[in-house]
Design a protein around this motif. Structure first.
Motif, PDB file in Angstrom:
ATOM      1  N   VAL A  75      42.543  37.341  45.613  1.00 25.95           N
ATOM      2  CA  VAL A  75      43.883  37.476  45.010  1.00 25.95           C
ATOM      3  C   VAL A  75      43.910  37.227  43.510  1.00 25.95           C
ATOM      4  O   VAL A  75      44.956  37.356  42.880  1.00 25.95           O
ATOM      5  CB  VAL A  75      44.887  36.533  45.705  1.00 25.95           C
ATOM      6  CG1 VAL A  75      45.087  36.956  47.156  1.00 25.95           C
ATOM      7  CG2 VAL A  75      44.410  35.075  45.653  1.00 25.95           C
ATOM      8  N   GLN A  76      42.783  36.887  42.916  1.00 27.51           N
ATOM      9  CA  GLN A  76      42.782  36.590  41.485  1.00 27.51           C
ATOM     10  C   GLN A  76      42.579  37.841  40.631  1.00 27.51           C
ATOM     11  O   GLN A  76      41.883  38.777  41.027  1.00 27.51           O
ATOM     12  CB  GLN A  76      41.696  35.556  41.154  1.00 27.51           C
ATOM     13  CG  GLN A  76      42.026  34.163  41.659  1.00 27.51           C
ATOM     14  CD  GLN A  76      41.083  33.110  41.099  1.00 27.51           C
ATOM     15  OE1 GLN A  76      40.172  33.401  40.311  1.00 27.51           O
ATOM     16  NE2 GLN A  76      41.291  31.871  41.514  1.00 27.51           N
ATOM     17  N   ALA A  77      43.157  37.820  39.446  1.00 26.16           N
ATOM     18  CA  ALA A  77      43.002  38.930  38.500  1.00 26.16           C
ATOM     19  C   ALA A  77      41.536  39.153  38.136  1.00 26.16           C
ATOM     20  O   ALA A  77      41.113  40.278  37.874  1.00 26.16           O
ATOM     21  CB  ALA A  77      43.813  38.649  37.229  1.00 26.16           C
ATOM     22  N   ARG A  78      40.749  38.078  38.145  1.00 21.64           N
ATOM     23  CA  ARG A  78      39.318  38.190  37.825  1.00 21.64           C
ATOM     24  C   ARG A  78      38.597  39.138  38.780  1.00 21.64           C
ATOM     25  O   ARG A  78      37.580  39.730  38.424  1.00 21.64           O
ATOM     26  CB  ARG A  78      38.646  36.808  37.872  1.00 21.64           C
ATOM     27  CG  ARG A  78      38.972  35.926  36.690  1.00 21.64           C
ATOM     28  CD  ARG A  78      38.071  34.700  36.681  1.00 21.64           C
ATOM     29  NE  ARG A  78      38.199  33.918  37.910  1.00 21.64           N
ATOM     30  CZ  ARG A  78      37.209  33.199  38.443  1.00 21.64           C
ATOM     31  NH1 ARG A  78      36.015  33.164  37.884  1.00 21.64           N
ATOM     32  NH2 ARG A  78      37.408  32.491  39.542  1.00 21.64           N
ATOM     33  N   ARG A  79      39.103  39.250  40.022  1.00 20.63           N
ATOM     34  CA  ARG A  79      38.490  40.162  40.994  1.00 20.63           C
ATOM     35  C   ARG A  79      38.661  41.603  40.535  1.00 20.63           C
ATOM     36  O   ARG A  79      37.743  42.407  40.633  1.00 20.63           O
ATOM     37  CB  ARG A  79      39.118  39.928  42.369  1.00 20.63           C
ATOM     38  CG  ARG A  79      38.665  40.830  43.499  1.00 20.63           C
ATOM     39  CD  ARG A  79      37.199  40.839  43.786  1.00 20.63           C
ATOM     40  NE  ARG A  79      36.610  39.568  44.130  1.00 20.63           N
ATOM     41  CZ  ARG A  79      35.333  39.412  44.462  1.00 20.63           C
ATOM     42  NH1 ARG A  79      34.519  40.457  44.536  1.00 20.63           N
ATOM     43  NH2 ARG A  79      34.839  38.212  44.726  1.00 20.63           N
ATOM     44  N   MET A 110      41.742  32.872  50.300  1.00 19.29           N
ATOM     45  CA  MET A 110      42.021  31.486  49.940  1.00 19.29           C
ATOM     46  C   MET A 110      42.087  30.654  51.221  1.00 19.29           C
ATOM     47  O   MET A 110      42.370  31.180  52.298  1.00 19.29           O
ATOM     48  CB  MET A 110      43.357  31.385  49.187  1.00 19.29           C
ATOM     49  CG  MET A 110      43.420  32.197  47.915  1.00 19.29           C
ATOM     50  SD  MET A 110      42.328  31.598  46.612  1.00 19.29           S
ATOM     51  CE  MET A 110      43.303  30.240  45.970  1.00 19.29           C
ATOM     52  N   ILE A 154      34.643  34.944  43.551  1.00 15.59           N
ATOM     53  CA  ILE A 154      35.982  35.106  42.958  1.00 15.59           C
ATOM     54  C   ILE A 154      36.981  35.455  44.060  1.00 15.59           C
ATOM     55  O   ILE A 154      36.796  36.451  44.760  1.00 15.59           O
ATOM     56  CB  ILE A 154      35.998  36.200  41.866  1.00 15.59           C
ATOM     57  CG1 ILE A 154      35.065  35.841  40.712  1.00 15.59           C
ATOM     58  CG2 ILE A 154      37.419  36.428  41.352  1.00 15.59           C
ATOM     59  CD1 ILE A 154      34.833  36.972  39.725  1.00 15.59           C
ATOM     60  N   PRO A 155      38.036  34.644  44.262  1.00 12.12           N
ATOM     61  CA  PRO A 155      38.988  34.913  45.347  1.00 12.12           C
ATOM     62  C   PRO A 155      39.620  36.304  45.256  1.00 12.12           C
ATOM     63  O   PRO A 155      39.822  36.842  44.159  1.00 12.12           O
ATOM     64  CB  PRO A 155      40.041  33.817  45.166  1.00 12.12           C
ATOM     65  CG  PRO A 155      39.305  32.698  44.490  1.00 12.12           C
ATOM     66  CD  PRO A 155      38.336  33.379  43.564  1.00 12.12           C
TER      67      PRO A 155
END
Length: 285
Positions: free
Chosen positions: A223-227, A149, A220-221
């Motif tokens: 730290v995101q759950a999407r990662r 980020m 997709i960053p």
């Protein structure tokens, strides 16, 4: 259907000693009856882009298991170009790419993996792993750790390049020590590849354009759950490639490299991407 390479270490009377070594690590007969998927992880405690890759690897493993494979993590080295900068360490950065390619080739061949999931994130590690995989020509998927980020100083987004500018500003007495400390403690807020279109984020986007990474790999960053969801999908995707016997050279070829170059120009990628695309092209023949 691909006749699994791993049968060379798991099937037949002569392979009983090899199976006994798998059993020593807690593998079961059921696991050895499934395709063996090498998950190449660059996880370490010295690279911000790799610091969290253990979590990404666990998600990949879950995806592989859900889709009927046996995941096996093997390690890769990785240099942090930022920490290596400005001293003799930088002399080791580019050569590390070749060591990474060699290690991927060595571990996959020595242990007869049926497919690979590459889990890199930073500058030389992404192309190094892809180069190694091309030598093997196995079914392969890339899933990176994702970008860091942006930081925030004076209500403005900051990235590592702003950090170097702050050093110049301090040397020119345009800012004081206190402001420099504010920059250094707020510019890099957490794990991930350095925010900015540097080599890492460039190559992670170009892996999508090449066709060996799923959509979102470059953006997709970290730290995101999407990662983590992406990593699970990558684990499932490798099993589909193994099932259909779709190898990396079926995906990386002249047209996909041209596609990556077009994407490179559109995004304004790091000039280093030329260096790495040439090396990838060379390994792909």
């Amino acid at each position: 259907m691909n006749k699994h390479k791993s049968k060379a270490v798991t099937e037949g009377i002569e392979k009983a000693p090899m199976r006994s070594l798998f059993y020593a690590m807690g593998y079961t007969k059921e696991e050895l009856d499934r395709p063996l998927i090498g998950i190449v992880s660059a996880h370490s405690d010295i690279v911000p882009g790799h610091f969290h890759l253990d979590k990404i690897v666990e998600a990949v493993k879950a995806g592989v298991r859900m889709a009927g494979g046996t995941p096996i993590m093997v390690p890769s080295i990785g240099v942090c170009d930022g920490i290596a900068m400005g001293h003799v360490g930088m002399k080791y950065s580019l050569p590390s790419r070749e060591l990474i390619a060699d290690s991927v080739e060595t571990m996959a061949q020595a242990h007869a993996f049926d497919g690979l999931v590459l889990v890199p994130n930073c500058d030389k590690i992404v192309p190094g792993m892809v180069m190694g995989a091309l030598r093997l020509n196995l079914p392969t998927v890339v899933v990176s750790g994702g970008p860091m980020m942006s930081g925030c100083v004076d209500n403005e987004d900051t990235s590592l390049s702003k950090m170097f500018e702050a050093v110049g500003a301090r040397k020119a007495n345009l800012i004081d020590d206190e402001k420099l400390i504010e920059f250094e403690t707020n510019t890099c807020p957490g794990c991930g590849s350095c925010s900015g279109m540097y080599t890492a984020n460039s190559m992670n986007c170009l892996c999508e354009a090449l066709g060996i990474a799923l959509p979102g790999n470059g953006t997709i960053p970290a730290v995101q759950a999407r990662r983590l969801q992406l990593a699970k999908k990558a684990g499932m995707a490798i099993m589909d490639l193994v099932e259909k016997d779709i190898k990396i050279k079926d995906i990386i070829h002249e047209k996909s490299i041209r596609n990556a170059l077009t994407c490179d120009m559109a995004l304004g990628c790091s000039s280093n991407s030329v260096l790495h695309l040439l090396a990838i092209s060379n390994e792909a023949g």
